[in-house]
Design an enzyme around this catalytic site. Structure first.
Site, mmCIF file in Angstrom:
data_model
loop_
_atom_site.group_PDB
_atom_site.id
_atom_site.type_symbol
_atom_site.label_atom_id
_atom_site.label_comp_id
_atom_site.label_asym_id
_atom_site.label_seq_id
_atom_site.Cartn_x
_atom_site.Cartn_y
_atom_site.Cartn_z
ATOM 1 N N CYS A 2 0.831 -1.208 0.000
ATOM 2 C CA CYS A 2 0.000 0.000 0.000
ATOM 3 C C CYS A 2 0.867 1.260 0.000
ATOM 4 O O CYS A 2 2.000 1.247 0.473
ATOM 5 C CB CYS A 2 -0.855 0.037 1.251
ATOM 6 S SG CYS A 2 -1.784 -1.466 1.502
ATOM 7 N N ARG A 27 4.891 0.571 -6.090
ATOM 8 C CA ARG A 27 4.853 -0.316 -4.936
ATOM 9 C C ARG A 27 3.896 -1.488 -5.154
ATOM 10 O O ARG A 27 3.945 -2.471 -4.420
ATOM 11 C CB ARG A 27 4.433 0.466 -3.683
ATOM 12 C CG ARG A 27 5.432 1.541 -3.303
ATOM 13 C CD ARG A 27 4.828 2.506 -2.320
ATOM 14 N NE ARG A 27 4.603 1.935 -1.014
ATOM 15 C CZ ARG A 27 5.504 1.866 -0.047
ATOM 16 N NH1 ARG A 27 6.697 2.334 -0.255
ATOM 17 N NH2 ARG A 27 5.205 1.339 1.120
ATOM 18 N N TRP A 75 -3.010 -2.596 -1.586
ATOM 19 C CA TRP A 75 -2.566 -3.907 -2.035
ATOM 20 C C TRP A 75 -3.246 -4.882 -1.082
ATOM 21 O O TRP A 75 -2.883 -4.966 0.089
ATOM 22 C CB TRP A 75 -1.046 -3.978 -1.911
ATOM 23 C CG TRP A 75 -0.404 -5.150 -2.573
ATOM 24 C CD1 TRP A 75 -0.158 -5.322 -3.904
ATOM 25 C CD2 TRP A 75 0.117 -6.312 -1.924
ATOM 26 N NE1 TRP A 75 0.470 -6.512 -4.118
ATOM 27 C CE2 TRP A 75 0.652 -7.146 -2.933
ATOM 28 C CE3 TRP A 75 0.176 -6.751 -0.603
ATOM 29 C CZ2 TRP A 75 1.239 -8.374 -2.651
ATOM 30 C CZ3 TRP A 75 0.759 -7.971 -0.320
ATOM 31 C CH2 TRP A 75 1.292 -8.764 -1.343
ATOM 32 N N ASN A 101 -1.346 1.379 6.020
ATOM 33 C CA ASN A 101 -0.442 0.428 5.381
ATOM 34 C C ASN A 101 0.044 -0.503 6.480
ATOM 35 O O ASN A 101 0.500 -0.038 7.522
ATOM 36 C CB ASN A 101 0.736 1.201 4.757
ATOM 37 C CG ASN A 101 1.725 0.283 4.068
ATOM 38 O OD1 ASN A 101 1.462 -0.900 3.910
ATOM 39 N ND2 ASN A 101 2.845 0.842 3.654
ATOM 40 N N GLY A 102 -0.081 -1.827 6.280
ATOM 41 C CA GLY A 102 0.351 -2.776 7.299
ATOM 42 C C GLY A 102 -0.762 -3.759 7.595
ATOM 43 O O GLY A 102 -1.716 -3.891 6.833
ATOM 44 N N GLU A 481 18.894 -15.762 -9.867
ATOM 45 C CA GLU A 481 18.413 -14.424 -10.191
ATOM 46 C C GLU A 481 17.812 -14.375 -11.600
ATOM 47 O O GLU A 481 16.759 -13.771 -11.817
ATOM 48 C CB GLU A 481 19.570 -13.417 -10.044
ATOM 49 C CG GLU A 481 19.206 -11.976 -10.340
ATOM 50 C CD GLU A 481 18.077 -11.405 -9.478
ATOM 51 O OE1 GLU A 481 17.655 -12.062 -8.503
ATOM 52 O OE2 GLU A 481 17.607 -10.308 -9.812
ATOM 53 N N LYS A 485 13.960 -13.276 -12.263
ATOM 54 C CA LYS A 485 13.671 -12.113 -13.120
ATOM 55 C C LYS A 485 12.667 -12.522 -14.189
ATOM 56 O O LYS A 485 11.697 -11.841 -14.431
ATOM 57 C CB LYS A 485 14.971 -11.679 -13.775
ATOM 58 C CG LYS A 485 15.497 -10.324 -13.804
ATOM 59 C CD LYS A 485 15.454 -9.312 -12.769
ATOM 60 C CE LYS A 485 14.651 -9.450 -11.553
ATOM 61 N NZ LYS A 485 15.223 -8.992 -10.337
ATOM 62 N N GLU A 488 9.055 -13.532 -12.673
ATOM 63 C CA GLU A 488 8.269 -12.478 -12.014
ATOM 64 C C GLU A 488 7.685 -11.472 -13.006
ATOM 65 O O GLU A 488 6.609 -10.954 -12.779
ATOM 66 C CB GLU A 488 9.056 -11.770 -10.912
ATOM 67 C CG GLU A 488 10.200 -10.918 -11.382
ATOM 68 C CD GLU A 488 10.919 -10.220 -10.236
ATOM 69 O OE1 GLU A 488 10.300 -9.900 -9.225
ATOM 70 O OE2 GLU A 488 12.137 -9.988 -10.384
ATOM 71 N N HIS A 504 19.070 -35.500 -10.659
ATOM 72 C CA HIS A 504 18.442 -36.151 -9.506
ATOM 73 C C HIS A 504 16.932 -35.926 -9.513
ATOM 74 O O HIS A 504 16.297 -35.898 -8.464
ATOM 75 C CB HIS A 504 19.085 -35.669 -8.204
ATOM 76 C CG HIS A 504 20.537 -36.037 -8.132
ATOM 77 N ND1 HIS A 504 20.972 -37.304 -7.845
ATOM 78 C CD2 HIS A 504 21.652 -35.311 -8.389
ATOM 79 C CE1 HIS A 504 22.281 -37.346 -7.900
ATOM 80 N NE2 HIS A 504 22.731 -36.135 -8.235
ATOM 81 N N LYS A 603 6.665 -3.586 -4.515
ATOM 82 C CA LYS A 603 8.070 -3.202 -4.495
ATOM 83 C C LYS A 603 8.666 -3.332 -3.098
ATOM 84 O O LYS A 603 9.791 -3.769 -2.930
ATOM 85 C CB LYS A 603 8.203 -1.753 -4.984
ATOM 86 C CG LYS A 603 9.632 -1.242 -5.035
ATOM 87 C CD LYS A 603 10.428 -1.987 -6.091
ATOM 88 C CE LYS A 603 11.865 -1.559 -6.173
ATOM 89 N NZ LYS A 603 12.676 -2.547 -6.916
HETATM 90 C C1 F6R Z 1 12.812 -9.261 -7.289
HETATM 91 C C2 F6R Z 1 12.717 -8.353 -6.172
HETATM 92 C C3 F6R Z 1 12.439 -8.910 -4.843
HETATM 93 C C4 F6R Z 1 13.237 -8.157 -3.757
HETATM 94 C C5 F6R Z 1 12.802 -8.643 -2.365
HETATM 95 C C6 F6R Z 1 13.586 -7.963 -1.265
HETATM 96 O O1 F6R Z 1 13.086 -8.585 -8.485
HETATM 97 O O2 F6R Z 1 12.839 -7.159 -6.325
HETATM 98 O O3 F6R Z 1 12.683 -10.274 -4.793
HETATM 99 O O4 F6R Z 1 14.597 -8.382 -3.973
HETATM 100 O O5 F6R Z 1 11.437 -8.399 -2.183
HETATM 101 O O6 F6R Z 1 13.364 -6.588 -1.263
HETATM 102 P P1 F6R Z 1 14.349 -5.590 -0.524
HETATM 103 O O7 F6R Z 1 15.654 -5.655 -1.223
HETATM 104 O O8 F6R Z 1 13.690 -4.250 -0.645
HETATM 105 O O9 F6R Z 1 14.456 -6.069 0.899
#
Ligand code: F6R
Length: 608
Positions: A2, A27, A75, A101-102, A481, A485, A488, A504, A603
């Site tokens: 949020c 976000r 959210w 938010n929370g 990674e 990427k 997601e 395996h 985010k």
């Molecule tokens: C993937 C991504 C997430 C963040 C994760 C941690 O592209 O962005 O997996 O890496 O949510 O977020 P932070 O770094 O803000 O703690």
């Protein structure tokens, strides 16, 4: 997660709220709403869907006149995305409006208590209890009602509150969810994050846990939960509005991919002096560094993946044993920590709930906590014993790219610093490492210049159903990674596998046409991974290999090959990840996905 925005001042509030909310879109959200006091009462508009639905509904804010208001992008956690569950929420007489938010963990208990007293609820949200509880406690003194609510509710919250009976004051409250106050000539603002206020001011106050900001048009005061006034210093934000705008790129993600040479250089340069690594913020004496018995790296998502890479580097260079864990597991597994353990918390946002909880737990258990964080003044940055900032600038796209790259080099610096102090690397090797490190930004630049080749390849695979990423050692960390990427942002199923582990079980999934991305940047493991490539090829896989310049042998077994420039074996992740980011971006683009705001993602994950 949020987003909250609030404004009180000389201007019309609604357009400022809508504009601020648009800066928080990154976000992630599913609905939005604003509430504005018009001199007589509080009016509210809310709508499920994108912010533009709310903008159209309110004629860009014109239908909600007034100079004090609060806004929210939601959210969904409790209750589906819908108009009625959107924030703000009212008390029954509509004299109190709240954005939140929370998560209020004890909301069911409070709701029952309030229902017993005749309060009627209209939404399924946990937030609505706050509006009614404020009403329950309000006795002409808003600050008192706010603190009583804070004593009563459990969980995490950032709140923006309007009282129709105190129309010259905006209330902001925080516990475990970020909230800032921006101070400007034209009025004052509250927001979940800095980009929402940057157009108006660069002077912000970070509200701390269990603190309340009481904000008027031309003044603000801060209180603790016992209504004692606090003195607070403002922070001047250096980066400007453009840094949080697209600047001609089609998406924030692409812009941020292209900002990586700078993000990496800005993180490295101030810490490389006379061929040595200098990390002043580390705040550790050489004796303390020599006394480290174990490093425990804790983070989530991509930040965790930088930790997986870092394990190989810390162990390889500084010979300190390293454990890596995801924060949501670490915090509930009763880990073994003590004074000899250095805990590293990695986070772009500095607000990730699980990482923050892990930090607090580690401190309680007596370990020193060092954080690698991008957002200045964030909770993790403030609560850690020391913080090393990654100077990547604001990252808006949900999928991290430049912050990831900056985190990687922050790990390299630390591992080299520890190696320097512990004498595990000799001067000649250190010189080579520093020279290789300095070349990374220009090498990333070179790889970015190859984007068309990657785009062409990606275009052929937009319809892929499953993609496997394989590698050994650091290449396995890169695979993690690359796979995240891709899945997601493109919604293609993908998995990362330690190449030797494939046989395996997982290899049974390989069939004609399955796409396998093989990472082969570790020369001493090259032949081993080539065998794994051959295994998947013979089962019909299409293979894209990413390897070091000169390893042309792989072309015999690979359908496509991307070469990365030569670098130290410890730094290959910084280069190999670039084509993988571009590959994911172009696949997602080809599939018509919302690249910057993938579905269901946020985010900054400020709830567990
Ligand atoms: C993937 C991504 C997430 C963040 C994760 C941690 O592209 O962005 O997996 O890496 O949510 O977020 P932070 O770094 O803000 O703690």
């Amino acid at each position: 997660m949020c987003g909250i925005v609030g404004y009180i001042g000389k201007k019309q509030a609604a357009p400022i709220l809508l504009d601020g909310l648009s800066k928080l879109e990154y976000r992630g959200y599913d609905s939005a709403g604003i509430a504005v006091y018009n001199g007589e009462k509080i009016n509210m508009s809310k709508a499920k869907g994108r912010l533009k639905v709310l903008s159209e509904l309110t004629h860009d804010g014109a239908t909600l006149p007034g100079m004090i208001g609060i806004g929210h992008t939601r959210w969904a956690t409790h209750g589906a995305p819908s108009d009625v569950n959107s924030h703000p929420h009212f008390n029954e007489t509509k004299s109190i409006a709240v954005v939140h938010n929370g998560i209020i963990e004890n909301y069911i208990k409070i709701k029952k208590m309030l229902e017993g007293k005749g309060y009627k609820f209209v939404s399924e949200t946990d937030t609505e209890v706050i509006a009614h509880l404020l009403d329950y406690y309000y006795n002409g003194n808003a600050l008192e009602a706010v603190t009583k609510v804070m004593h009563r509710v459990e969980g995490s919250y950032a709140l923006g509150i309007l009282f129709a009976e105190e129309p010259d004051t905006l209330y902001a409250v925080r516990k475990d969810s970020p909230l800032i106050v921006g101070k400007s000539e034209e009025g004052n603002l509250i927001a979940s994050d800095v980009p929402a206020v940057l157009k108006y001011t660069r002077d912000v106050y970070f509200i701390d846990n269990e603190e309340i900001a009481v904000i008027k048009e031309d003044s603000m005061k801060f209180f603790n939960i016992y209504e004692e006034e606090l003195t607070k210093e403002s922070t001047h934000i250096e980066w400007d509005v453009e840094a949080a705008e697209k600047g001609g790129y089609e998406h924030f993600m692409l812009k941020e991919v292209y900002e990586q040479p700078k993000a990496v250089a800005d993180t490295l340069n101030p810490r490389l002096k006379d061929g040595k690594v200098v990390v002043e913020e580390l705040n550790m004496t050489d004796e303390e560094i020599k006394a480290i018995k174990k490093i425990m790296i804790v983070a989530c998502g991509s930040a965790y993946h930088t930790g997986v890479t870092a394990k190989y580097i810390f162990e390889g260079l500084s010979r300190i044993p390293v454990e890596v864990d995801v924060a949501s597991e670490f915090r509930y597994r009763n880990p073994i920590l003590d004074e000899g353990t250095l805990v590293l918390i990695i986070s772009q946002s500095g607000e990730t709930a699980d990482s923050l909880a892990a930090l607090r737990m580690a401190k309680e258990m007596g370990s020193k906590v060092l954080a690698i964080v991008n957002v200045v003044g964030s909770s993790i940055a403030r609560e850690a014993d020391s913080v090393i900032y990654t100077w990547a600038g604001p990252e808006i796209a949900v999928a991290t790219t430049k912050a990831y790259s900056a985190q990687l080099v922050a790990h390299y610096l630390l591992a080299m610093k520890f190696a320097q102090v512990r004498g595990t690397v000799d001067d000649a090797e250190m010189e080579t490492l520093v020279a290789d490190l300095k070349r990374i930004p220009e090498q990333i630049e070179m790889l970015l210049g190859n984007r068309e080749k990657i785009q062409k390849f990606a275009n052929r695979y937009v319809a892929a159903k499953d993609v496997f990423f394989i590698g050994r050692g650091i290449d396995y960390a890169i695979s993690l990674e690359g796979s995240l990427k891709l899945k997601e942002i493109s919604y293609i199923h993908s998995e990362a596998y330690a190449a030797g582990e494939l046989k395996h079980g997982t290899i049974s999934l390989i069939e004609d046409g399955t796409l396998v991305v093989a990472l082969l940047t570790q020369d001493e493991l090259f032949k081993k991974t080539v065998s794994n490539v051959v295994e998947v090829k013979t089962r019909g896989a299409v293979v894209l290999s990413v390897t070091n310049a000169g390893n042309t042998d792989i072309e015999k077994n690979s359908d496509y090959t991307i070469y990365i420039p030569k670098t130290n074996k410890y730094f290959t992740n910084s280069l190999a990840v670039i084509p993988l980011q571009l590959f994911s971006y172009y696949i997602a683009l080809g599939r018509g996905c919302d690249v910057d705001k993938p579905r269901n993602l946020a985010k900054s994950v400020t709830v567990e």
